[in-house]
Design an enzyme around this catalytic site. Structure first.
Site, mmCIF file in Angstrom:
data_model
loop_
_atom_site.group_PDB
_atom_site.id
_atom_site.type_symbol
_atom_site.label_atom_id
_atom_site.label_comp_id
_atom_site.label_asym_id
_atom_site.label_seq_id
_atom_site.Cartn_x
_atom_site.Cartn_y
_atom_site.Cartn_z
ATOM 1 N N GLY A 1 4.168 -0.026 -1.791
ATOM 2 C CA GLY A 1 4.186 -0.401 -3.197
ATOM 3 C C GLY A 1 5.458 0.035 -3.897
ATOM 4 N N SER B 1 -0.832 2.872 -5.356
ATOM 5 C CA SER B 1 0.615 3.006 -5.417
ATOM 6 C C SER B 1 1.100 2.857 -6.850
ATOM 7 C CB SER B 1 1.270 1.958 -4.513
ATOM 8 O OG SER B 1 2.651 2.191 -4.368
ATOM 9 N N HIS C 1 0.843 -1.195 0.000
ATOM 10 C CA HIS C 1 0.000 0.000 0.000
ATOM 11 C C HIS C 1 0.878 1.245 0.000
ATOM 12 C CE1 HIS C 1 -2.251 3.206 2.379
ATOM 13 N NE2 HIS C 1 -2.918 3.098 1.250
ATOM 14 N N SER C 2 0.616 2.165 -0.921
ATOM 15 C CA SER C 2 1.281 3.469 -0.958
ATOM 16 C C SER C 2 2.805 3.292 -0.987
ATOM 17 C CB SER C 2 0.815 4.293 0.249
ATOM 18 O OG SER C 2 1.141 5.650 0.107
ATOM 19 N N PHE C 3 3.539 3.791 0.025
ATOM 20 C CA PHE C 3 4.995 3.665 0.043
ATOM 21 C C PHE C 3 5.427 2.201 -0.022
ATOM 22 C CE2 PHE C 3 9.036 3.205 2.323
ATOM 23 C CZ PHE C 3 9.839 4.068 1.584
#
Length: 316
Positions: A112, A134, A108-110
């Site tokens: 990714g 992401s 998720h997000s960072f």
């Protein structure tokens, strides 16, 4: 590397020994199942997946880790910076400790961004890559003029924190939650409480954050790459890739005009043209934390992707 295992109901708490201490993680599912490593976003922790994983196929084995300096994991040693590559190194250490030769990754997000770099660096090890809100990499679109400033700020912030003698900031549980929600507008109150369960420690007069104070804005730790490098790197991917974007997620709320959305359009276009049938893009209702706030919006999509059998190259 040693592994400590503490069973708690259907969830196992893991402590993986590393030179600077330990990486904490939690596991769900069947030890005999295909492994899935789950990577949380910036300043979050393994509880990021608590509401999603119970909705996914339980014949797989899910391990959600706390990155170094986050959640219940040890802080990096004095003088060691929290750079993107160090988080990528953590994946290799964890996979070695768990004796995984090939596995899938959900970030998720960072998380990714870290998963993307690992999947291109060790392509033979990654079966499937799931990117929640992401991208495999952070592009340098509109950032070239800022890159040296980010590097300078990262160094200065680390030195400032190391020189500081300020005690840990203690606040009441309610004040901690309201401060967290103020800084994370995409997170519901229930999910904020869930992240703070693992992200704080109780002391006599309230709560303190567990995270390392050297960790600051994500742009100070990210590796920004050019379009040319992005194209080169993703050609190394062997994994099948699923990218899930929320309608009101990061790439919309924080992007005010078409020029600001250009990097994401480039990412989708390159992944489609390079990976072809190995790439799947899905847009769902929700915000940047849709996997926590409304896990049912993504659970069936992720389940189908994880259960699908990839076709061999000569079948494509």
């Amino acid at each position: 590397m040693k592994v400590w295992l503490c069973l708690s109901g259907l969830i196992s708490e893991l402590r993986l020994a590393v030179p600077w201490g330990h990486i904490a993680a939690k596991a769900w599912g069947s030890l005999k199942g295909s492994p899935v490593l789950c990577l949380h976003g910036w300043l979050d922790n393994a509880n990021s997946f608590d509401r999603l994983i119970p909705l996914l196929p339980q014949d797989l084995y899910y391990v959600a880790l706390d990155f170094g300096g986050h959640g219940l994991s040890s802080h990096y040693s004095p003088g060691v910076p929290y750079y993107h590559q160090n988080f990528v190194n953590e994946i290799r250490r964890v996979s070695a400790a768990l004796k995984w030769n090939r596995f899938s990754i959900m970030g998720h997000s960072f998380g990714g961004f870290v998963a993307g770099m690992f999947s291109c660096t060790f392509p033979e090890m990654v079966d499937k890559l799931i990117l929640l809100e992401s991208s495999p990499f952070v592009l340098d679109f509109h950032e070239v003029e800022n890159l040296l400033t980010y590097k300078r700020r990262a160094i200065e912030h680390t030195l400032q924190v190391e020189a500081s003698q300020k005690p840990l900031h203690v606040v009441s549980p309610e004040e901690m939650l309201q401060g967290f929600l103020k800084n994370n507008s995409h997170v519901s109150e229930k999910c904020g409480e869930l992240l703070l369960q693992r992200g704080t420690t109780k002391v006599a007069t309230g709560l303190v954050l567990n995270r390392d104070r050297r960790i600051t804005l994500p742009e100070l730790s990210c590796d920004f790459i050019s379009r040319e490098l992005f194209a080169h790197f993703i050609r190394k991917l062997q994994a099948h890739v699923l990218l899930i974007k929320a309608v009101h997620g990061y790439y919309d709320v924080r992007r005010e005009n078409d020029a600001d959305k250009e990097p994401f359009s480039f990412v989708i276009g390159m992944l489609k043209s390079t990976l072809k049938e190995r790439f799947q893009f899905v847009e769902v209702p929700g915000t940047h934390y849709v996997h926590m706030n409304e896990p049912q919006q993504v659970a069936s999509i992720i389940s189908s992707f994880l259960q699908s059998k990839p076709r061999l190259p000569n079948q494509l």
